[in-house]
Enzyme design. Structure first.
Site, PDB file in Angstrom:
ATOM      1  N   LYS A 273     -12.532 -11.218  19.851  1.00 35.15           N
ATOM      2  CA  LYS A 273     -11.991 -10.286  19.235  1.00 35.15           C
ATOM      3  C   LYS A 273     -10.737 -10.676  18.593  1.00 35.15           C
ATOM      4  CE  LYS A 273     -13.902  -6.596  21.529  1.00 35.15           C
ATOM      5  NZ  LYS A 273     -13.700  -5.079  22.496  1.00 35.15           N
TER       6      LYS A 273
ATOM      7  N   ASN B 257     -13.626  -6.049  16.357  1.00 37.59           N
ATOM      8  CA  ASN B 257     -14.663  -6.015  17.045  1.00 37.59           C
ATOM      9  C   ASN B 257     -15.746  -5.641  16.057  1.00 37.59           C
ATOM     10  OD1 ASN B 257     -14.609  -3.390  16.272  1.00 37.59           O
ATOM     11  ND2 ASN B 257     -15.682  -2.539  18.145  1.00 37.59           N
TER      12      ASN B 257
ATOM     13  N   ASP C 291     -13.547   0.467  18.017  1.00 40.25           N
ATOM     14  CA  ASP C 291     -13.168   0.877  19.591  1.00 40.25           C
ATOM     15  C   ASP C 291     -12.300   1.906  19.510  1.00 40.25           C
ATOM     16  OD1 ASP C 291     -14.886  -0.759  20.745  1.00 40.25           O
ATOM     17  OD2 ASP C 291     -13.467  -2.361  21.276  1.00 40.25           O
TER      18      ASP C 291
ATOM     19  N   GLY D 219      -4.615   0.664  34.495  1.00 44.14           N
ATOM     20  CA  GLY D 219      -4.613  -0.745  33.907  1.00 44.14           C
ATOM     21  C   GLY D 219      -3.894  -0.991  32.631  1.00 44.14           C
ATOM     22  N   ALA D 220      -3.746  -2.328  32.352  1.00 45.76           N
ATOM     23  CA  ALA D 220      -2.899  -2.960  31.299  1.00 45.76           C
ATOM     24  C   ALA D 220      -3.486  -4.193  30.642  1.00 45.76           C
ATOM     25  CB  ALA D 220      -1.678  -2.933  31.618  1.00 45.76           C
ATOM     26  N   GLY D 221      -4.934  -4.113  30.610  1.00 41.62           N
ATOM     27  CA  GLY D 221      -5.463  -5.263  29.928  1.00 41.62           C
ATOM     28  C   GLY D 221      -5.571  -5.072  28.328  1.00 41.62           C
TER      29      GLY D 221
ATOM     30  N   TYR E  92     -19.444   1.365  32.355  1.00 45.35           N
ATOM     31  CA  TYR E  92     -20.621   1.900  32.331  1.00 45.35           C
ATOM     32  C   TYR E  92     -21.772   1.480  33.254  1.00 45.35           C
ATOM     33  CZ  TYR E  92     -22.195  -1.597  28.673  1.00 45.35           C
ATOM     34  OH  TYR E  92     -22.380  -2.435  28.025  1.00 45.35           O
TER      35      TYR E  92
ATOM     36  N   GLY F 142     -18.362   4.673  29.790  1.00 43.84           N
ATOM     37  CA  GLY F 142     -18.124   3.570  28.709  1.00 43.84           C
ATOM     38  C   GLY F 142     -19.458   3.646  27.687  1.00 43.84           C
TER      39      GLY F 142
END
Length: 271
Positions: free
Chosen positions: A68, A89, A105, A128-130, A217, A238
């Site tokens: 990406k 993406n 997205d 989360g922080a990804g 998902y 997802g």
């Protein structure tokens, strides 16, 4: 009939991708019999060579990890949406030969929430922080009118999310992961953790909850999603994100304004 227009998803690993099923279902539903959609195992090192071999029959590409960001130097232009999170993406090949990168997205996440009646949120929480968290934050920039609390495991991640918030125009308050159960007080919670990341929180879901968007998902439901549903809360998965972002890709690739959402969702559920 031999396909005259092509699209595909690239990434590594890629065998698990549902994109071929989704896009092919969309072609069939709308009578686009001269279109095909494939998958290719491509890593960062192989990406330039793959681009160099593409012919005029190619309309677009879907990209997953780890491509990406790696694709950006190969493009002629990226949209403001993609630039906002430094992630592409979707690549569209224009008739004039230009290669344009986009990120579906972000609008896909917003569209999935709108479909479930979530058009505005006074506040929100992100677990989360990804990489997915930055896209979630960009989506919240469009619908959240107040503070977004991001639950992270390190000060480095906290600093990163503060910077994303400043860049996206979102009021971000980092919080320590040990207090993640406090996220459930928000009317909208977006979980961006890998599989298993929120399992320990499932037993702490309160009696009254709002909307949970868990971007996983597989496997589904996650323990958190199952507990949320038991409390009567609204849950998105997802797959909701996957099908909505794919509709945006489909329209860009084909130029067809119609939406194959129902066909894509059925294909996603069948796996």
């Amino acid at each position: 009939m031999t396909a005259t227009r092509r699209a595909a998803v690239l990434g590594s690993p890629i065998a698990h991708s549902l994109s071929p099923q989704l896009h092919t279902a969309g072609y069939r539903a709308l009578g686009l019999d001269d279109w095909s959609y494939d998958r290719f195992e491509i890593d960062e090192a192989a990406l330039p060579g793959f681009f160099a071999r593409l012919g005029p029959e190619w309309a677009g590409l879907s990209l997953t990890m780890p491509l990406k960001r790696a694709v950006i130097p190969l493009l002629d232009e990226i949209t403001d949406t993609a630039a906002s999170v430094e992630a592409v993406n979707t690549v569209v090949f224009r008739p004039d030969g230009r290669k344009v990168g986009d990120n579906t997205d972000i609008p896909g996440l917003v569209a999935a929430l709108h479909e479930r009646g979530v058009e505005k949120a006074e506040s929100a929480a992100i677990l989360g922080a990804g990489a997915t968290a930055s896209s979630a934050l960009a989506a919240l920039a469009r619908i959240c009118t107040g503070e977004v609390t991001v639950y992270v495991r390190s000060e480095r991640r906290a600093d990163e999310m503060r910077q994303w918030g400043e860049r996206l125009g979102v009021e971000v308050r980092p919080a320590d992961w040990t207090d993640a159960v406090r996220a459930f007080e928000a009317p909208l919670v977006i979980s961006t953790t890998p599989a298993g990341g929120t399992d320990s929180l499932a037993g702490q879901v309160p009696a009254h909850v709002g909307t949970l968007f868990d971007v996983l998902y597989e496997p589904w439901p996650t323990p958190l999603a199952a507990a949320w549903q038991q409390r009567g809360g609204q849950v998105l998965s997802g797959l909701d994100l996957l099908v909505h972002q794919a509709v945006f890709q489909f329209r860009q690739f084909t130029g067809d304004p119609r939406s194959p959402l129902a066909a894509m969702r059925e294909a996603a559920q069948l796996g």
